[in-house]
Design a protein around this motif. Structure first.
Motif, PDB file in Angstrom:
ATOM      1  N   LEU A  51       0.838  -1.204   0.000  1.00 36.79           N
ATOM      2  CA  LEU A  51       0.000   0.000   0.000  1.00 36.79           C
ATOM      3  C   LEU A  51       0.873   1.254   0.000  1.00 36.79           C
ATOM      4  O   LEU A  51       0.592   2.224  -0.704  1.00 36.79           O
ATOM      5  N   GLY A  52       1.920   1.226   0.797  1.00 35.68           N
ATOM      6  CA  GLY A  52       2.837   2.362   0.849  1.00 35.68           C
ATOM      7  C   GLY A  52       3.548   2.601  -0.467  1.00 35.68           C
ATOM      8  O   GLY A  52       3.657   3.742  -0.933  1.00 35.68           O
ATOM      9  N   ILE A  53       4.005   1.542  -1.098  1.00 38.22           N
ATOM     10  CA  ILE A  53       4.692   1.678  -2.389  1.00 38.22           C
ATOM     11  C   ILE A  53       3.725   2.203  -3.447  1.00 38.22           C
ATOM     12  O   ILE A  53       4.072   3.071  -4.242  1.00 38.22           O
ATOM     13  N   GLN A  54       2.488   1.706  -3.439  1.00 42.07           N
ATOM     14  CA  GLN A  54       1.488   2.203  -4.401  1.00 42.07           C
ATOM     15  C   GLN A  54       1.194   3.680  -4.179  1.00 42.07           C
ATOM     16  O   GLN A  54       1.107   4.455  -5.127  1.00 42.07           O
ATOM     17  N   PHE A  55       1.032   4.083  -2.930  1.00 36.79           N
ATOM     18  CA  PHE A  55       0.665   5.463  -2.635  1.00 36.79           C
ATOM     19  C   PHE A  55       1.811   6.434  -2.894  1.00 36.79           C
ATOM     20  O   PHE A  55       1.631   7.473  -3.530  1.00 36.79           O
ATOM     21  N   TYR A  56       2.992   6.089  -2.402  1.00 32.49           N
ATOM     22  CA  TYR A  56       4.121   7.008  -2.500  1.00 32.49           C
ATOM     23  C   TYR A  56       4.917   6.843  -3.792  1.00 32.49           C
ATOM     24  O   TYR A  56       5.715   7.708  -4.139  1.00 32.49           O
ATOM     25  N   GLY A  57       4.714   5.711  -4.471  1.00 39.05           N
ATOM     26  CA  GLY A  57       5.426   5.486  -5.721  1.00 39.05           C
ATOM     27  C   GLY A  57       6.915   5.302  -5.536  1.00 39.05           C
ATOM     28  O   GLY A  57       7.710   5.635  -6.414  1.00 39.05           O
ATOM     29  N   THR A  58       7.308   4.773  -4.395  1.00 38.48           N
ATOM     30  CA  THR A  58       8.727   4.582  -4.109  1.00 38.48           C
ATOM     31  C   THR A  58       8.907   3.349  -3.237  1.00 38.48           C
ATOM     32  O   THR A  58       7.956   2.849  -2.655  1.00 38.48           O
ATOM     33  N   GLU A  59      10.121   2.900  -3.131  1.00 38.49           N
ATOM     34  CA  GLU A  59      10.432   1.773  -2.266  1.00 38.49           C
ATOM     35  C   GLU A  59      10.423   2.221  -0.811  1.00 38.49           C
ATOM     36  O   GLU A  59      10.508   3.411  -0.507  1.00 38.49           O
ATOM     37  N   THR A  60      10.379   1.269   0.091  1.00 43.00           N
ATOM     38  CA  THR A  60      10.253   1.582   1.507  1.00 43.00           C
ATOM     39  C   THR A  60      11.453   2.338   2.065  1.00 43.00           C
ATOM     40  O   THR A  60      11.316   3.065   3.040  1.00 43.00           O
ATOM     41  N   ASN A  61      12.637   2.187   1.466  1.00 44.41           N
ATOM     42  CA  ASN A  61      13.813   2.866   2.014  1.00 44.41           C
ATOM     43  C   ASN A  61      13.739   4.382   1.849  1.00 44.41           C
ATOM     44  O   ASN A  61      14.594   5.101   2.338  1.00 44.41           O
ATOM     45  N   HIS A  62      12.706   4.887   1.196  1.00 41.84           N
ATOM     46  CA  HIS A  62      12.462   6.323   1.084  1.00 41.84           C
ATOM     47  C   HIS A  62      11.295   6.753   1.970  1.00 41.84           C
ATOM     48  O   HIS A  62      10.902   7.911   1.941  1.00 41.84           O
ATOM     49  N   LEU A  63      10.746   5.815   2.732  1.00 40.99           N
ATOM     50  CA  LEU A  63       9.573   6.104   3.554  1.00 40.99           C
ATOM     51  C   LEU A  63       9.940   6.182   5.034  1.00 40.99           C
ATOM     52  O   LEU A  63      10.761   5.406   5.522  1.00 40.99           O
ATOM     53  N   LYS A  85      15.712  -9.284   3.709  1.00 51.29           N
ATOM     54  CA  LYS A  85      16.160 -10.098   2.571  1.00 51.29           C
ATOM     55  C   LYS A  85      15.674  -9.520   1.248  1.00 51.29           C
ATOM     56  O   LYS A  85      16.301  -9.704   0.217  1.00 51.29           O
ATOM     57  N   MET A  86      14.544  -8.842   1.296  1.00 50.20           N
ATOM     58  CA  MET A  86      14.017  -8.217   0.082  1.00 50.20           C
ATOM     59  C   MET A  86      14.728  -6.896  -0.200  1.00 50.20           C
ATOM     60  O   MET A  86      14.365  -6.184  -1.129  1.00 50.20           O
ATOM     61  N   GLY A  87      15.724  -6.554   0.622  1.00 48.87           N
ATOM     62  CA  GLY A  87      16.470  -5.314   0.428  1.00 48.87           C
ATOM     63  C   GLY A  87      15.711  -4.089   0.895  1.00 48.87           C
ATOM     64  O   GLY A  87      15.954  -2.976   0.441  1.00 48.87           O
ATOM     65  N   LYS A  88      14.790  -4.292   1.811  1.00 52.93           N
ATOM     66  CA  LYS A  88      13.947  -3.183   2.259  1.00 52.93           C
ATOM     67  C   LYS A  88      14.372  -2.694   3.641  1.00 52.93           C
ATOM     68  O   LYS A  88      14.790  -3.467   4.489  1.00 52.93           O
ATOM     69  N   THR A  89      14.260  -1.418   3.833  1.00 51.96           N
ATOM     70  CA  THR A  89      14.392  -0.769   5.127  1.00 51.96           C
ATOM     71  C   THR A  89      13.475   0.443   5.083  1.00 51.96           C
ATOM     72  O   THR A  89      12.858   0.720   4.054  1.00 51.96           O
ATOM     73  N   PHE A  90      13.405   1.170   6.165  1.00 48.69           N
ATOM     74  CA  PHE A  90      12.720   2.454   6.167  1.00 48.69           C
ATOM     75  C   PHE A  90      13.765   3.549   6.237  1.00 48.69           C
ATOM     76  O   PHE A  90      14.845   3.348   6.778  1.00 48.69           O
ATOM     77  N   LYS A  91      13.434   4.701   5.701  1.00 44.69           N
ATOM     78  CA  LYS A  91      14.335   5.844   5.832  1.00 44.69           C
ATOM     79  C   LYS A  91      14.533   6.122   7.319  1.00 44.69           C
ATOM     80  O   LYS A  91      15.654   6.189   7.802  1.00 44.69           O
ATOM     81  N   LEU A  92      13.447   6.278   8.040  1.00 46.08           N
ATOM     82  CA  LEU A  92      13.454   6.406   9.496  1.00 46.08           C
ATOM     83  C   LEU A  92      12.338   5.547  10.061  1.00 46.08           C
ATOM     84  O   LEU A  92      11.243   5.495   9.502  1.00 46.08           O
ATOM     85  N   PHE A  93      12.620   4.877  11.147  1.00 42.98           N
ATOM     86  CA  PHE A  93      11.635   4.032  11.806  1.00 42.98           C
ATOM     87  C   PHE A  93      11.551   4.481  13.264  1.00 42.98           C
ATOM     88  O   PHE A  93      12.526   4.402  14.006  1.00 42.98           O
ATOM     89  N   ALA A  94      10.384   4.965  13.650  1.00 39.44           N
ATOM     90  CA  ALA A  94      10.159   5.427  15.017  1.00 39.44           C
ATOM     91  C   ALA A  94       9.033   4.621  15.643  1.00 39.44           C
ATOM     92  O   ALA A  94       8.072   4.264  14.971  1.00 39.44           O
TER      93      ALA A  94
END
Length: 145
Positions: A51-63, A85-94
């Motif tokens: 849902l986040g990728i669809q809405f923001y149009g970017t991978e999670t590492n920019h979210l 493993k999918m190469g995903k992270t968040f820009k910031l995680f709080a």
């Protein structure tokens, strides 16, 4: 403090009410409120990621992601390994923790998530941290929005 009980609710760009929680999409971050008693596993997380990728149009590492832990729920910390493993992270995680149990879950999550998970005592603190990192002016209170 729930998002819907603050002036933040008027700035939500998209809201997703799912059986396992509510997810609020803002311009520079997502706030999650996982439902009471839920086991938040990879399948649920993957739904939100998409849902986040669809809405923001970017991978999670920019979210930026704020976990507003208003309810008691469980996670499968080893599922973070699937995320990574999918190469995903968040820009910031709080994470906003209100109870000792939430804090204990956070300690366990930190063993599995490779980047920092920042902990805050209030939703305002977490939002301000994200705003500062995005070079936006911090708020004294939510009424300033």
């Amino acid at each position: 403090m729930r998002v819907r009980d603050t002036p933040l609710i008027h700035h939500v760009l998209e809201e997703h009410k799912l059986p396992f929680g509510v997810f609020y999409f803002f311009d520079s971050f997502i706030i999650s409120e996982i439902a009471e008693g839920v086991l938040f596993d990879w399948e649920k997380a993957f739904t939100v990621i998409n849902l986040g990728i669809q809405f923001y149009g970017t991978e999670t590492n920019h979210l930026n992601y704020i976990s507003n832990r208003i309810n008691d729920y469980s996670i499968k910390p080893q599922d973070w390994l699937k995320f990574l493993k999918m190469g995903k992270t968040f820009k910031l995680f709080a994470a906003v923790t209100y109870r000792e149990k939430s804090m204990l879950n956070l300690v366990i999550e930190r063993f599995f998530y490779k980047d920092a998970i920042l902990s805050f005592d209030s939703l305002l603190e977490a939002v301000n941290f994200i705003r500062e990192q995005e070079e936006l002016v911090p708020l004294q209170n939510f009424d300033e929005l």
